[in-house]
Enzyme design. Sequence first.
Site, PDB file in Angstrom:
ATOM      1  CG  ASN A  10       1.987   2.423   3.202  1.00  0.00           C
ATOM      2  OD1 ASN A  10       3.292   2.318   3.763  1.00  0.00           O
ATOM      3  ND2 ASN A  10       1.908   2.604   2.232  1.00  0.00           N
ATOM      4  CE  LYS A  12       2.215   6.768   0.924  1.00  0.00           C
ATOM      5  NZ  LYS A  12       2.135   7.312   0.242  1.00  0.00           N
ATOM      6  CG  HIS A  96       1.986   2.571  -2.748  1.00  0.00           C
ATOM      7  ND1 HIS A  96       2.310   3.712  -3.050  1.00  0.00           N
ATOM      8  CD2 HIS A  96       0.709   2.782  -1.591  1.00  0.00           C
ATOM      9  CE1 HIS A  96       1.722   4.588  -2.556  1.00  0.00           C
ATOM     10  NE2 HIS A  96       1.086   4.399  -1.768  1.00  0.00           N
ATOM     11  CD  GLU A  98       4.161   6.454  -2.124  1.00  0.00           C
ATOM     12  OE1 GLU A  98       3.518   7.693  -1.682  1.00  0.00           O
ATOM     13  OE2 GLU A  98       5.215   6.095  -1.196  1.00  0.00           O
ATOM     14  CD  GLU A 166      -2.413   3.851  -2.561  1.00  0.00           C
ATOM     15  OE1 GLU A 166      -3.417   4.138  -1.112  1.00  0.00           O
ATOM     16  OE2 GLU A 166      -1.384   3.753  -3.206  1.00  0.00           O
ATOM     17  N   GLY A 172      -1.507  11.688  -1.877  1.00  0.00           N
ATOM     18  CA  GLY A 172      -0.389  12.434  -1.069  1.00  0.00           C
ATOM     19  C   GLY A 172      -0.725  14.667  -1.451  1.00  0.00           C
ATOM     20  CB  SER A 212      -5.943  12.058   0.225  1.00  0.00           C
ATOM     21  OG  SER A 212      -4.479  13.014  -0.546  1.00  0.00           O
TER      22      SER A 212
END
Length: 253
Positions: A10, A12, A96, A98, A166, A172, A212
């Site tokens: 991904n 992003k 996702h 985010e 996730e 991150g 990560s």
Amino acid sequence: MGRKFFVGGNWKCNGTTEEVKKIVKTLNDGQVPSQDVVEVVVSPPFVFLPLVKDLLRPDFHVAAQNCWVKKGGAYTGEVSAEILVNLGIPWVIIGHSERRLILGESNEFVADKVAYALSQGLKVIACVGETLEQRESGSTVEVVAAQTKAIAEKVSNWDNVVIAYEPVWAIGTGKVASPAQAQEVHFELRKWLQANISPEVAASTRIIYGGSVNGANSKELAGQPDVDGFLVGGASLKPEFIDILKSAEVKKN
């Protein structure tokens, strides 16, 4: 029939034309296990999808990072499943964290998006995962089960769905769920699928880990029985993505 290892990259909201070409060149030159061993999908920003699709080696595929919840129309800034199909894009990432956290996408909205994308012939990487607060309060399994249940209520055929677990606290941040923590949640998710959908769906649906993942930790994570691959963020922009793809060999052996 075992579950084929699956690795998604991904990208992003990253990249210039030159950077994208460089990443693709690294991928094209990479010595990786064959398609029988690992399925590879990379997900550049929308504007680079046609470029990446044209330049990328044929054994790797592309995914969009999102798509709209229904047929296109007066939805400024959105991209519909129909547009992706028209461009020959086979995969899409939906739900996702985010988008759930920053843009407020609810479990039901994510489920509607998954169902619509599947109805148009796309394959879906459906993301689930808990925040740090939820993990610390002990509600991890409850949270991911509720996210999965919302999808299950709208989806009857799971053949084209990959679930990406996730943990939000590991995205991150450099914090990684330990192999045991990842395995535990994947095991619980599979148990949920078995109890609530069917033993067949539980046995065949790939549950991949994201948060990560890097070249150093991917082999140990890949060794867990219920971890069927990865959804990789930052490391998918770097040459170490090739090392992560090679971790699929752990499953083959």
